[in-house]
Design an enzyme around this catalytic site. Structure first.
Site, short mmCIF file in Angstrom:
data_model
loop_
_atom_site.label_atom_id
_atom_site.label_comp_id
_atom_site.label_asym_id
_atom_site.label_seq_id
_atom_site.Cartn_x
_atom_site.Cartn_y
_atom_site.Cartn_z
CG HIS A 1 -27.84 39.68 35.12
ND1 HIS A 1 -27.25 40.40 36.21
CD2 HIS A 1 -26.71 39.19 34.45
CE1 HIS A 1 -26.14 39.91 36.57
NE2 HIS A 1 -25.80 39.13 35.38
N PRO A 2 -30.21 37.49 33.00
CG PRO A 2 -31.55 37.72 31.20
CD PRO A 2 -31.32 38.29 32.40
#
Lengths: 275, 574, 227
Positions: free
Chosen positions: C135-136
């Site tokens: 995930h960012p």
């Protein structure tokens, strides 16, 4: 939150009957009891748009030494806890203010006049004013302690009668006692009363709580009242009509209270189910 | 029928619902008229009593008359209308600040009758406070009849008081200023407009019925520069006199309370004493308007010694009358004492510097009056305007201001609270609009309840509690008994944090073991100032609220600030 | 307009007793009639604004409430979709081919890919048992409308430098609209993965519909524990 019943203790045998009645009511309804043992013969109650001075007669001040003890004895017998009210604010040095944010108040038929005046058909002027301006219903006790085992609501169709009916539901729900409704028809059909119930969205509760709905189509009101069982707590709305009409025609409440010896729970015109 | 019911609720008429100012002005006219009538009635009956009793003055037993009057008035108040003694103004202020000016109907006539008995028979007291109380009660009851709300009712009560003062002195501005400065304590246009109207109505009634006469007319004064300097001394004297009167009144009150007699016997004793003083110095008897007139005209011929004695005698007589149970106000006695003090001062000056061309002694009498009124009531404006109006002389304005202001300041220094408010301040009941005490007294614990707490049971395992913590927004968890539902204690997350991450404890501990049972709680009918004090003492930020041993919610300083701000904004901005 | 007292209090977001007292004291432009409150909407709105209070009629309020609440696993996965046979030999190439498949047309895929790598550089998102959740670092409130999870089964397990050093065979790429949503989805996903039988089920490389129904079951279980 618990409902609260306000009681002014009179340290006499008559006051004992009244307190017993309050204790019984509190136990049945699950309300907590608040007792005021007066130190002065007068106090003020500030209502929304009225202030009522209550002048007690001297019997309320009978031997203040024993008053607290007597009250506690009765409470112990009834196995109920109560809070004793100490007035916080004073309008004048001998004139305490009693708060008015209770849910019920217990009054004998007359609090300000001589006890010799006690009888059917007489409600003291102060009690009337309390009923008239209070937001809580007033429990007017019978002279002698009397247990009640059912609830009878007088329903005449006025807005206040609807309030009384809702109050009846509330008492019935809390005490789990059967509720019956009494209606004396005045030139109106059975359907018109049912219509009122329907408009107020009370049909469901009506089915749920009410065991019987007595409709009297003929006969005098005074005669029909006999059907109300002697062990019932009578719930009714007061002063549903205008002042003028009351003076000329009298009101149902006057008739009822002058005939019946039951305990009365009266919802005044300001009574509103805010909670 | 419906129309009949509607007229009682003009606030619901469309025209008035748009703007209630119109409605208030209309009612102010009615109230001003009524209270003006009450004032005129009292004034007339005092004159009638005076004339009727005048024939008996020269008998040796005349000193009993004030006793009989005072006893009757005490009996009337205590037994007939069942009201407390006292002059009633604190009662008015109390009801205005706490109950939106709700007053009993009986108050609108009771003080009139009782003070008429006291003063008419020779007791040393003033008819103004009773008239103010009656006017206020009349206003309150008219407002009640029209079902006005609290804010409107308070204004109308002020109107009643203003109408009464205006009418009794024929002084509209004094009435207005008194009502706003002393009774309401709030200078706002919504109040001022109706009160001004009521003052006009009250004055007009008095003028119609009694003629437009200035209460105390006087000759023209020529005030020199030295006179103005001399005023400072007068201010000091009047400040001393007013402090003396305040102290003596209160100590008399204390003494009489301890006396083991019924209230009417006490009143009679006080009246008797006054009567005896009155034999030697008749000036002390009654409300004293008549001697006032002679003094202002400069026609009071007694020497310095007698006048000085009279100052003290009047102070004593007033405190005997009022302190021992007579009924009446201190307004008129203040005026008499003030003018006597002014005379004393003037004669003293003349004695010391006979060569200086002092202004007429009537002028000093006027100034003394203003000094005493301002000093007693801590109301400089009322003093200034009253004197200007009742004497009709504008030329005294400069020394008048100086005396009033200095006297108020000095009295404030010695007696921080004015005579009318003293009782209230001692009980903590002076709640002027927009003050901290007022906001706190208006807010109730009920309104501040935060109900988003999750209630837990005492026999719950810590493991189950962890799941509850996940969902809660709060750090506090009230614990109650399973069966009775009674409140047992609190769990604060900070206290149990160490156990939270120890899985071994999860099944070993129930909440009953880790809760804090020694919790400071608040009850629903506690005063907020009390609650805040508790919080400060115990360094708490939130406390649980309990009613009949059940937990209702939390009350916290954060919410309090929020609501406090709302309340303050709503209260102060009208 | 006319409302009863309780509704009125709700509209003003104040306790009933406060509103009741204000009406009695005449501090609020509402007129009382029985149990009802009569008022003019425009006047009251202006009044409320001047006193720093909120006033909104009941029906308007309900609309606002709908936007709150967290996204659950199932809807997020439905939006994200399920993909099989993602090609690649190392983290970079796997992520590259996974990002290409993401069903979000509006997004800058190159940028997203770099942000995912940036996060991997911090510490690996391989949470063990062969599962990774890339995930960012920040949530993407402007670029996507709804939070989503894209499930990517890899062609062959690769070394992800996961905490337990086991090769990763499935990635859940988590893109969320807010931190709150992110935490919620992450914790729900972690709850599923903690269950060994769920991981076993994943190892069978299930198709989209059976995976979603399994997720729905697990999520029901989770909600039951919570309540």
């Amino acid at each position: 939150m618990d409902a609260q019943l306000f009681h002014i203790f009179r340290n006499t045998p008559l006051g004992r009957e009244t307190l017993l009645q309050s204790i019984y009511f509190c136990k049945k309804v699950g309300a907590s009891l608040i007792i005021y043992i007066p130190e002065f013969t007068k106090f003020l109650m500030y209502f929304e748009n009225d202030v009522v001075q209550i002048d007690l007669d001297n019997s309320y001040l009978t031997s203040p030494v024993t008053a607290l003890k007597h009250a506690k004895e009765l409470l112990d017998q009834g196995k109920i806890k109560a809070r004793f009210l100490e007035p916080k604010n004073f309008t004048a040095s001998t004139l305490p203010d009693i708060p008015t944010n209770f849910d019920f108040m217990c009054c004998p038929r007359s609090i300000s006049d001589l006890s010799s005046k006690i009888g059917l058909g007489y409600i003291g002027p102060r009690v009337r004013r309390i009923v008239n301006s209070a937001r809580f219903p007033v429990l007017i006790t019978s002279h002698v302690f009397k247990k009640w085992r059912s609830i009878a609501v007088f329903f005449g169709g006025s807005a206040n009668a609807v309030n009384a009916l809702k109050l009846g539901f509330r008492i019935s729900r809390a005490s789990e006692m059967p509720l019956s409704v009494y209606t004396h028809m005045e030139n109106a059909s059975k359907e018109s009363y049912e219509e009122i119930i329907k408009n107020e969205n009370l049909e469901e509760e009506m089915d749920h709580y009410v065991t019987e709905w007595h409709m009297f189509e003929r006969g005098k009101f005074e005669e029909n009242i006999y059907d109300v069982p002697h062990y019932a707590l009578v719930v009714l709305g007061a002063y549903g009509h205008g002042l003028i009409r009351n003076i000329f025609f009298g009101s149902k409440m006057e008739k009822i209270q002058s005939i019946i010896t039951n305990n009365l729970l009266i919802a005044g015109p300001k009574y509103a189910l805010t909670r | 029928m419906r129309i009949l019911r509607r007229w009682r609720h003009p606030a619901s008429w469309t025209i008035f619902r748009l703007d209630d100012r119109l409605l208030l002005i209309l009612i102010a006219v009615i109230v001003g008229t009524c209270s003006g009538l009450a004032a005129v009635a009292l004034n007339r009956s005092l004159i009638a009593m005076f004339e009727w009793l005048h024939h008996f003055r020269h008998y040796w037993w005349s000193f009993i008359m004030p006793a009989i009057g005072a006893a009757l008035s005490a009996l009337f108040l205590d037994k007939m209308v069942k009201e407390g003694a006292g002059h009633g103004v604190p009662e008015v202020i109390y009801s205005v600040s706490r109950y939106g000016g709700l007053m009993r109907f009986r108050s609108s006539f009771s003080r009139l009758i009782s003070s008429c008995l006291t003063i008419g028979s020779g007791g040393s007291a003033g008819p103004e406070a009773p008239v103010v109380m009656s006017g206020a009660a009349i206003g309150s009851n008219i407002a009640k009849l029209f079902s006005l709300n609290d804010r409107q009712r308070v204004t109308i009560v002020g109107c009643g008081a203003a109408g009464a003062i205006s009418s009794i002195f024929n002084a509209p501005i004094a009435g207005m200023v008194f009502s706003i400065e002393v009774i309401l304590g709030e200078w706002k246009a919504v109040n001022i407009v109706p009160i001004a109207i009521a003052s006009v109505a009250g004055t007009e009634i008095s003028r119609i019925l009694q003629g437009n006469q200035i209460a105390f007319s006087h000759r023209l004064f020529h005030i020199g520069h030295l006179d103005i300097v001399a005023c400072i001394g007068l201010a000091i004297i009047s400040a001393v006199a007013s402090v003396l009167l305040t102290r003596l009144l209160r100590s008399m009150h204390g003494v009489s309370k301890k006396a083991p007699f019924p209230i009417w016997v006490r009143a009679a004793a006080g009246g008797c004493a006054v009567g005896i003083i009155g034999i030697f110095l008749p000036i002390v008897l009654g409300e004293g308007y008549h001697p006032l007139r002679t003094m202002i005209e400069g026609a009071y011929t007694q020497g310095l010694g007698i006048v000085t004695l009279a100052v003290f005698a009047k102070i004593l007589a007033t405190s005997l009358t009022l302190g021992w149970g007579g009924s009446g106000g201190i307004f008129a006695p203040c005026l008499v004492i003030g003018s006597l003090a002014g005379l004393t001062y003037h004669r003293g000056l003349v004695l010391l510097w006979p060569s200086v061309p002092w202004v007429n002694e009537g002028c000093f009498a006027l100034l003394g009056m203003a000094g005493l009124i301002s000093g007693m009531l801590h109301a400089p404006l009322t003093g200034i305007f009253l004197i200007i109006e009742i004497t009709g002389g504008y030329e005294v304005i400069l020394p008048l201001i100086i005396v009033s202001v200095i006297s108020t300041t000095l009295c404030h220094y010695i007696e921080p609270v004015s005579f009318y408010l003293k009782e209230l301040v001692e009980k903590g009941q002076l709640l002027r609009p927009g003050t901290d005490a007022r906001v706190l007294s208006d807010l109730s614990v009920q309104e501040l309840l935060e109900k988003d707490c999750i209630i837990v049971k005492q026999n719950m395992l810590l493991r189950d509690f962890i799941n509850i913590i996940k969902k809660s927004h709060r750090n506090y968890f009230p614990v109650e008994d399973e069966n009775t539902g009674n409140f047992l204690g609190m769990i604060h997350l900070d206290d149990i944090r160490p156990y939270l991450f120890n899985p071994l404890m999860y099944d070993a501990v129930v909440l009953g073991q880790i809760m804090d049972t020694d919790v400071k709680v608040v009850y629903l009918d506690d005063d907020l100032s009390e609650v805040l004090r508790k919080m400060d003492v115990n360094r708490l930020f939130s406390m649980p609220v309990i009613a009949s041993r059940k937990f209702l919610g939390m009350i916290s300083k954060a919410t309090l600030l929020d609501k406090y701000r709302n309340e303050l904004m709503v209260q102060t901005d009208l | 307009m006319k409302l009863n007292l309780n509704d009125m209090a709700r509209c003003l977001d104040l306790p009933v007793s406060t509103v009741d007292r204000w009406i009695r004291q005449g501090r609020i432009p509402i007129h009382r009639s029985g149990n009802g409150c009569i008022f003019k909407e425009s006047i009251l709105e202006k009044w409320a604004f001047n006193h720093g209070l909120r006033f909104s009629l009941p029906n308007e309020e309900r609309k606002k409430e709908r936007n709150f609440g967290l996204t659950n696993l199932l809807p997020a996965m439905q939006v994200g979709g399920v993909f099989h046979d993602i090609k690649g030999d190392d983290v970079e190439s796997v992520l590259k081919s996974a990002v290409d498949k993401l069903p979000v047309p509006a997004i800058n895929k190159q940028g997203l890919y770099e942000r995912l790598l940036e996060r991997e550089a911090l510490t690996s998102t391989g949470i063990g048992k062969g599962v990774a959740i890339p995930h960012p670092r920040a949530s993407l409130p402007d670029e996507i409308d709804n939070s989503l999870i894209t499930t990517c089964f890899l062609e062959k397990p690769i070394d992800f430098e996961a905490v337990d050093d086991r090769a990763v065979f499935v990635m859940f790429i988590l893109l969320s609209t807010s931190i709150k949503n992110h935490l919620n989805l992450l914790s729900r996903l972690a709850f599923c993965v903690r269950d060994d039988s769920f991981v076993e089920f994943l190892r069978t490389y299930p198709d989209s519909s059976s995976l979603l129904s399994k997720i729905a079951d697990s999520e029901n279980l989770l909600d039951k524990v919570d309540n």
